[in-house]
Design a protein around this motif. Structure first.
Motif, mmCIF file in Angstrom:
data_model
loop_
_atom_site.group_PDB
_atom_site.id
_atom_site.type_symbol
_atom_site.label_atom_id
_atom_site.label_comp_id
_atom_site.label_asym_id
_atom_site.label_seq_id
_atom_site.Cartn_x
_atom_site.Cartn_y
_atom_site.Cartn_z
ATOM 1 N N ARG A 53 1.505 -35.195 63.648
ATOM 2 C CA ARG A 53 0.840 -35.811 62.501
ATOM 3 C C ARG A 53 0.913 -34.839 61.329
ATOM 4 O O ARG A 53 0.879 -33.636 61.521
ATOM 5 N N TYR A 54 0.976 -35.377 60.133
ATOM 6 C CA TYR A 54 1.084 -34.561 58.932
ATOM 7 C C TYR A 54 -0.058 -34.889 57.977
ATOM 8 O O TYR A 54 -0.332 -36.049 57.703
ATOM 9 N N SER A 55 -0.704 -33.851 57.445
ATOM 10 C CA SER A 55 -1.805 -34.037 56.494
ATOM 11 C C SER A 55 -1.242 -34.302 55.099
ATOM 12 O O SER A 55 -0.056 -34.139 54.838
ATOM 13 N N ARG A 56 -2.117 -34.693 54.200
ATOM 14 C CA ARG A 56 -1.702 -34.928 52.811
ATOM 15 C C ARG A 56 -1.156 -33.648 52.186
ATOM 16 O O ARG A 56 -0.198 -33.675 51.426
ATOM 17 N N TYR A 57 -1.782 -32.528 52.475
ATOM 18 C CA TYR A 57 -1.315 -31.238 51.961
ATOM 19 C C TYR A 57 0.106 -30.961 52.444
ATOM 20 O O TYR A 57 0.963 -30.541 51.668
ATOM 21 N N GLN A 58 0.355 -31.188 53.724
ATOM 22 C CA GLN A 58 1.689 -30.957 54.269
ATOM 23 C C GLN A 58 2.713 -31.893 53.638
ATOM 24 O O GLN A 58 3.849 -31.492 53.388
ATOM 25 N N LEU A 59 2.307 -33.125 53.346
ATOM 26 C CA LEU A 59 3.217 -34.061 52.691
ATOM 27 C C LEU A 59 3.531 -33.611 51.270
ATOM 28 O O LEU A 59 4.660 -33.770 50.796
ATOM 29 N N ARG A 60 2.557 -33.053 50.582
ATOM 30 C CA ARG A 60 2.798 -32.546 49.236
ATOM 31 C C ARG A 60 3.818 -31.410 49.268
ATOM 32 O O ARG A 60 4.737 -31.359 48.453
ATOM 33 N N ILE A 61 3.676 -30.524 50.235
ATOM 34 C CA ILE A 61 4.617 -29.420 50.378
ATOM 35 C C ILE A 61 6.008 -29.957 50.730
ATOM 36 O O ILE A 61 7.016 -29.529 50.164
ATOM 37 N N ALA A 62 6.068 -30.879 51.665
ATOM 38 C CA ALA A 62 7.352 -31.455 52.076
ATOM 39 C C ALA A 62 8.028 -32.168 50.906
ATOM 40 O O ALA A 62 9.253 -32.107 50.756
ATOM 41 N N ALA A 63 7.242 -32.828 50.055
ATOM 42 C CA ALA A 63 7.805 -33.517 48.888
ATOM 43 C C ALA A 63 8.425 -32.510 47.928
ATOM 44 O O ALA A 63 9.495 -32.754 47.367
ATOM 45 N N ARG A 64 7.773 -31.374 47.743
ATOM 46 C CA ARG A 64 8.324 -30.330 46.858
ATOM 47 C C ARG A 64 9.622 -29.773 47.442
ATOM 48 O O ARG A 64 10.590 -29.551 46.717
ATOM 49 N N VAL A 65 9.655 -29.550 48.755
ATOM 50 C CA VAL A 65 10.880 -29.076 49.403
ATOM 51 C C VAL A 65 11.995 -30.104 49.207
ATOM 52 O O VAL A 65 13.136 -29.757 48.889
ATOM 53 N N ARG A 66 11.643 -31.361 49.386
ATOM 54 C CA ARG A 66 12.650 -32.423 49.240
ATOM 55 C C ARG A 66 13.224 -32.434 47.827
ATOM 56 O O ARG A 66 14.418 -32.614 47.638
ATOM 57 N N GLU A 67 12.385 -32.213 46.806
ATOM 58 C CA GLU A 67 12.871 -32.143 45.420
ATOM 59 C C GLU A 67 13.928 -31.051 45.286
ATOM 60 O O GLU A 67 14.972 -31.263 44.668
ATOM 61 N N LEU A 68 13.628 -29.882 45.846
ATOM 62 C CA LEU A 68 14.561 -28.762 45.747
ATOM 63 C C LEU A 68 15.850 -29.033 46.525
ATOM 64 O O LEU A 68 16.942 -28.720 46.060
ATOM 65 N N VAL A 69 15.716 -29.616 47.715
ATOM 66 C CA VAL A 69 16.894 -29.929 48.536
ATOM 67 C C VAL A 69 17.766 -30.971 47.827
ATOM 68 O O VAL A 69 18.992 -30.863 47.825
ATOM 69 N N ASP A 70 17.132 -31.945 47.194
ATOM 70 C CA ASP A 70 17.888 -32.960 46.453
ATOM 71 C C ASP A 70 18.676 -32.353 45.299
ATOM 72 O O ASP A 70 19.694 -32.901 44.882
ATOM 73 N N ARG A 71 18.218 -31.224 44.799
ATOM 74 C CA ARG A 71 18.923 -30.528 43.711
ATOM 75 C C ARG A 71 20.004 -29.587 44.234
ATOM 76 O O ARG A 71 20.645 -28.893 43.449
ATOM 77 N N GLY A 72 20.143 -29.505 45.571
ATOM 78 C CA GLY A 72 21.208 -28.688 46.148
ATOM 79 C C GLY A 72 20.768 -27.387 46.792
ATOM 80 O O GLY A 72 21.603 -26.610 47.255
ATOM 81 N N THR A 73 19.470 -27.124 46.827
ATOM 82 C CA THR A 73 18.957 -25.908 47.457
ATOM 83 C C THR A 73 18.959 -26.090 48.969
ATOM 84 O O THR A 73 18.497 -27.120 49.464
#
Length: 111
Positions: A53-73
């Motif tokens: 299970r993932y908390s809202r905080y963890q989802l916020r962090i995962a969303a930020r990681v996804r933004e960076l990965v989408d940019r090629g990181t």
């Protein structure tokens, strides 16, 4: 109220999402969440049945990681960046709190 008890199990009254629902909310796949977990950025909480299970905080962090990965990181680099950003935010919050406390205490507290 904390999200998990001392054994890392999820409390029933804390909002958290299954891996599938979390991935759906992020617009990604469960494999992406597993990759973030392997990079040690977020460790999913466990429900009584042992489900991730993932908390809202963890989802916020995962969303930020996804933004960076989408940019090629790369995933691991994105995780490190997010960790450092989170630490910087916390340090700035503590500094601001310290400055507010010092300002309200006045100049006599410094002597």
């Amino acid at each position: 109220m904390t999200a998990d008890d001392s054994f890392g199990r999820l409390n029933d009254d804390y909002p958290a999402y299954t891996m599938g629902r979390a991935a759906e909310m992020l617009g990604t796949t469960p494999a992406f969440l597993r990759a973030i977990g392997e990079a040690r950025l977020i460790t999913p909480l466990r429900s009584e049945g042992g489900h991730r299970r993932y908390s809202r905080y963890q989802l916020r962090i995962a969303a930020r990681v996804r933004e960076l990965v989408d940019r090629g990181t790369p995933v691991e680099a994105a995780c490190r960046i997010v960790i450092l950003e989170d630490q910087l935010d916390e340090a700035q919050r503590i500094n601001a709190e310290y400055r507010r406390t010092a300002a309200t205490a006045g100049p006599t507290a410094a002597n």
